[in-house]
Design an enzyme around this catalytic site. Structure first.
Site, PDB file in Angstrom:
ATOM      1  N   GLY B  71      -4.648   8.975   4.634  1.00 48.41           N
ATOM      2  CA  GLY B  71      -4.405   8.456   3.287  1.00 48.41           C
ATOM      3  C   GLY B  71      -4.869   9.374   2.177  1.00 48.41           C
ATOM      4  O   GLY B  71      -4.146   9.604   1.203  1.00 48.41           O
ATOM      5  N   GLN B 189      -3.339   0.383   2.385  1.00 45.21           N
ATOM      6  CA  GLN B 189      -3.929  -0.896   2.766  1.00 45.21           C
ATOM      7  C   GLN B 189      -2.864  -1.967   3.012  1.00 45.21           C
ATOM      8  O   GLN B 189      -3.141  -2.966   3.663  1.00 45.21           O
ATOM      9  CB  GLN B 189      -4.901  -1.338   1.662  1.00 45.21           C
ATOM     10  CG  GLN B 189      -6.008  -2.237   2.126  1.00 45.21           C
ATOM     11  CD  GLN B 189      -6.843  -1.663   3.250  1.00 45.21           C
ATOM     12  OE1 GLN B 189      -6.764  -2.128   4.380  1.00 45.21           O
ATOM     13  NE2 GLN B 189      -7.626  -0.644   2.954  1.00 45.21           N
ATOM     14  N   SER B 209      -1.413   5.350   6.230  1.00 43.86           N
ATOM     15  CA  SER B 209      -2.424   5.883   7.135  1.00 43.86           C
ATOM     16  C   SER B 209      -2.455   5.076   8.422  1.00 43.86           C
ATOM     17  O   SER B 209      -2.390   3.847   8.408  1.00 43.86           O
ATOM     18  CB  SER B 209      -3.782   5.827   6.441  1.00 43.86           C
ATOM     19  OG  SER B 209      -4.775   6.231   7.332  1.00 43.86           O
ATOM     20  N   CYS B 338     -22.849   3.427  -1.397  1.00 43.57           N
ATOM     21  CA  CYS B 338     -24.113   4.133  -1.604  1.00 43.57           C
ATOM     22  C   CYS B 338     -23.811   5.520  -2.143  1.00 43.57           C
ATOM     23  O   CYS B 338     -23.049   6.267  -1.568  1.00 43.57           O
ATOM     24  CB  CYS B 338     -24.859   4.252  -0.295  1.00 43.57           C
ATOM     25  SG  CYS B 338     -26.286   5.327  -0.419  1.00 43.57           S
TER      26      CYS B 338
END
Lengths: 182, 397
Positions: B71, B189, B209, B338
Site C-alpha cells: 500500500g 482498507q 495491498s 507511539c
C-alpha cells in the site's frame, strides 16, 4: 502518600533506538490532579491539559506521566526502569504532599516546531552563530542547545517583526528569554 | 493460552490454503520471470495469471495493474509518480493545487505534507476536514476544487474508524469541474471487505495491498487507468513496463492473486459474517460494560466497513487496556501511535473533532472472518475483568 504502588506491564523496543526499551507502568492511583503542580515546579516539563499528560525530558529520555500510567523511553534495562519509576513516583508523592505550597500551572509548554522558527529566521546562512546554516541553528534552538541571542542578524532592525514572533514562540514554550528582550 | 486476534485492519493472518500455495511454489518457481528459458517462462506465466486475478477483483484490464511492494509504495507511486510525470513533461509549470483529506493513511498524508514543503513554488496543498463521523464534507470538497487543481487523493475506507467515502460522487464532481484532474483512491482498507470496482468509480488510480485480506505481506498493486501517465520512482529494468522496475516477488504475487480470487468469490458471505460479528460485539459491549464505564462509538453507524468498530472507554487509558488485554492473549489496537516524543493521539480522531483526552481512550476492534462469537464473548468478559480489577474506571481523566 498518593501513589502506593506501580506495576510494569509492558517492556517494548524503543522506536527511537531499537537497542533500548520503552517501559509502561500502571500506577495504583489517578495522579492527574498532581500534574499541574509538577508542571509548576519543573520548568522543563511539558504539560498537556487537554490530554492530561505531563512529559519530563531527562537528558535523552522522556518520562510521560498519564493519569494512570507512566511511560519511559530509551531505557537500558528493567533495573534502570525501576530506578526511574521509583524516582518519578517519589516526585509525584512529594509534590502531592506539598500541594498547598505550590501554585498550580495549567499552561502547556511544548517544544516549538523548528520549522516554525526556521521560517522566521533570516535564512542567510551567515554562520555568525557558529552553525553552518539557519536550518541547523533552528534545530539546535528548539533543543535548547543554542540561544536565540547567538543569531545576530535577527536582532537587526529589519527583522523586528520576525524577532518578536520568534520570542513569542519561545516564551510560549517555556524557554528562558533574557530579561531585556521580554 | 488461546489467542484472539481482533486487529484485522492492521493486517490479517495468512489464509491456510494461501500458505500452502506459498510453500508449494516457493521452491518450484525460482526462475526469474524475465529469463528466456523454461523455468523463467513458467514464473512469467504465473505472474501474469495473478495479474488477471487482481484485475478481476477491481474490474479493470490486466495491463492496468502494476505490482508493488504494498500500500505505501502504491500510494507514493500514484501521487508522486503522476505529479512527477506532469512536471517532467512540461504539462504543468505554474503552482498547482493538490487535494487530500485530514484522515488519510500516513502513506498518503505524509506525501502531501512533504509536497506542501515545496508549497511556495510548486503546490498549493489542501487538506480537507471531515465531520464527526469521519466523512468528507461534500460542500467543502466541491469548493476546494479550482481550475488549478491537478490531483485529488482520497481514501475509500478509513482504517481507524471505518468510514466509507462517496468516491464515485466525488470523482463525478471533480471531473465535471475539470476533466483533467487525476483522481487517486487508496482502497487498501476497503478491498476484500466491500465491493471495489474501478470502472464504476471511474477512478484514475487505485492502491491495494495483499495482507489486508489474508494474502502475504510485502506485495500490493496500483491500478493506473489507461491514458493516465506516471513517472517511475525507481529506475532499473523493464519490469512492470519500467514504471516499477525490479525482479518480481513471484511467489507473493501468486499468493496475492489467490487472495484476490478468494476475497472476490466470498465477498457477500464475508460481509454478512463481519456485519453480524460487529453487531453482536457492539450490543454485548453496551450490555455488559455500560454500568461500569461510559462507552462511546466513534465509527459511523452507516457507510462503515463491516468489520471496524472504534470505541472510547471514557477515562480509560487505551494503551494500558491494550497492554493488559495483550497479556491475556487478546490483540486489539488503539487510535494512537507511539512516536519519539510520546503517545500521540490519532490524527483521524482529532480530525473528527474528538477531544485529545478522549482520543487517548480509543480502541479499534477490527474483526476477521475467522473470529467466532465465543471469542467476542470472552473478550468482553476480559475487558470487564481488567477494568474492575485495576479500578481503571475510577480515573478522572
Amino acid at each position: 502518600m498518593l501513589v502506593k504502588s506501580y506495576k510494569i506491564i509492558e517492556i517494548l523496543p524503543c522506536l527511537v533506538d531499537p537497542e533500548k526499551t520503552r517501559v509502561i507502568a500502571m500506577i495504583s492511583e489517578d495522579v492527574s490532579g498532581v500534574l499541574p503542580y509538577i508542571n509548576a515546579i519543573d520548568k522543563n516539563a511539558i504539560y498537556t491539559k487537554n490530554a492530561n499528560t505531563l512529559t519530563l525530558p531527562k537528558s535523552e529520555r522522556l518520562i510521560t506521566i498519564h493519569p494512570r500510567k507512566i511511560a519511559i523511553t530509551k531505557l537500558k534495562d528493567e533495573q534502570e526502569a525501576k530506578k526511574i519509576l521509583d524516582e518519578t513516583i517519589k516526585l509525584i508523592n512529594e509534590t502531592f504532599k506539598k500541594k498547598s505550597e505550590i501554585k498550580p500551572d495549567y499552561e502547556r509548554r511544548k517544544r516549538p516546531n523548528f520549522l516554525d522558527i526556521y521560517k522566521l529566521l533570516p535564512k542567510t546562512n551567515c554562520r555568525k552563530c557558529g552553525e553552518l546554516t539557519c536550518f541547523a541553528f533552528a534545530a539546535k534552538l528548539v533543543k535548547e542547545e543554542i540561544v536565540i541571542t547567538r543569531c545576530s542578524s535577527i536582532f537587526e532592525s529589519g527583522y523586528k517583526n520576525n524577532r518578536e514572533k520568534i520570542l513569542k514562540i519561545l516564551q510560549g514554550s517555556g524557554f528562558e528569554i533574557p530579561v531585556d528582550l521580554k | 493460552m488461546e489467542e484472539i486476534y481482533l486487529d484485522h485492519n492492521a493486517t490479517t493472518p495468512l489464509n491456510n490454503s494461501i500458505s500452502r500455495i506459498i510453500n508449494k511454489y516457493d521452491k518450484l518457481l525460482y526462475g526469474n520471470p524475465s529469463s528466456p528459458y523454461k523455468i523463467g517462462r513458467i514464473s512469467r506465466i504465473e505472474v501474469e495469471k495473478s495479474r488477471e486475478k487482481v484485475a478481476r477483483i477491481i474490474n479493470c484490464s490486466k495491463d492496468e495493474v502494476y505490482f508493488t511492494s504494498g500500500g505505501t509504495e502504491s500510494n507514493n507511486l500514484a501521487i508522486q509518480g503522476s505529479l512527477n510525470y506532469l512536471r517532467r513533461f512540461g504539462k504543468i509549470n505554474a503552482k498547482k493545487r493538490i487535494i487530500t483529506t485530514e484522515i488519510e493513511h500516513l502513506s498518503v498524508l505524509n506525501v502531501f505534507k512533504e509536497l506542501s514543503k515545496e508549497g511556495v513554488k510548486n503546490y498549493d496543498v489542501v487538506f480537507l476536514p471531515v465531520d464527526n463521523s469521519g466523512f468528507v464534507d461534500m460542500e467543502k470538497f466541491k469548493s476546494s476544487i479550482d481550475s488549478n487543481t491537478i490531483l485529488i487523493s482520497i481514501m475509500l475506507a478509513n482504517n481507524e474508524v471505518g468510514s466509507i467515502q462517496s468516491i464515485k460522487e466525488m470523482v463525478k464532481i471533480a471531473k465535471s469541474k475539470n476533466k483533467n484532474i487525476i483522481f487517486h483512491c487508496d482502497a487498501v482498507q476497503g478491498l476484500g471487505k466491500i465491493r471495489v470496482d474501478v470502472k464504476d468509480l471511474e477512478i484514475d488510480m487505485l492502491s491495494i495491498s495483499s495482507h489486508k485480506f489474508y494474502g502475504p505481506k510485502g506485495v500490493g498493486a496500483l491500478y493506473v487507468r489507461k491514458g493516465v501517465n506516471i513517472y517511475p520512482l525507481f529506475f532499473g529494468g523493464h519490469q512492470e513496463k519500467s514504471i516499477r522496475p525490479g525482479t518480481e516477488n513471484v511467489v507473493s504475487i501468486i499468493a496475492f492473486g489467490y487472495a484476490c480470487d478468494m476475497a472476490r468469490e466470498n465477498l457477500e458471505k464475508n460481509y454478512k459474517i463481519l456485519t453480524n460479528l460487529k453487531k453482536f460485539f457492539k450490543d454485548m459491549l453496551f450490555e455488559k460494560l455500560d454500568k461500569i464505564v461510559n462507552v462511546r462509538v466513534n465509527s459511523p453507524e452507516e457507510n462503515c466497513l463491516p468489520n471496524t468498530l472504534n470505541i472510547c472507554f471514557k477515562g480509560i487509558d487505551s494503551e494500558l487496556l491494550i497492554s493488559l488485554l495483550s497479556q491475556q492473549g487478546i490483540y486489539v489496537s488503539s487510535g494512537s501511535a507511539c512516536t519519539s516524543d510520546s503517545l500521540e493521539p490519532s490524527h483521524v480522531l482529532l480530525a473528527m473533532g474528538i477531544p485529545e483526552n478522549l482520543a487517548h481512550n480509543a480502541i479499534r476492534f477490527s474483526f476477521g472472518i475467522e473470529n467466532k462469537k465465543k471469542d467476542l464473548i470472552l473478550t468482553v468478559k476480559k475487558i470487564k475483568k481488567i477494568i474492575l480489577e485495576n479500578k481503571l474506571n475510577f480515573s478522572k481523566a
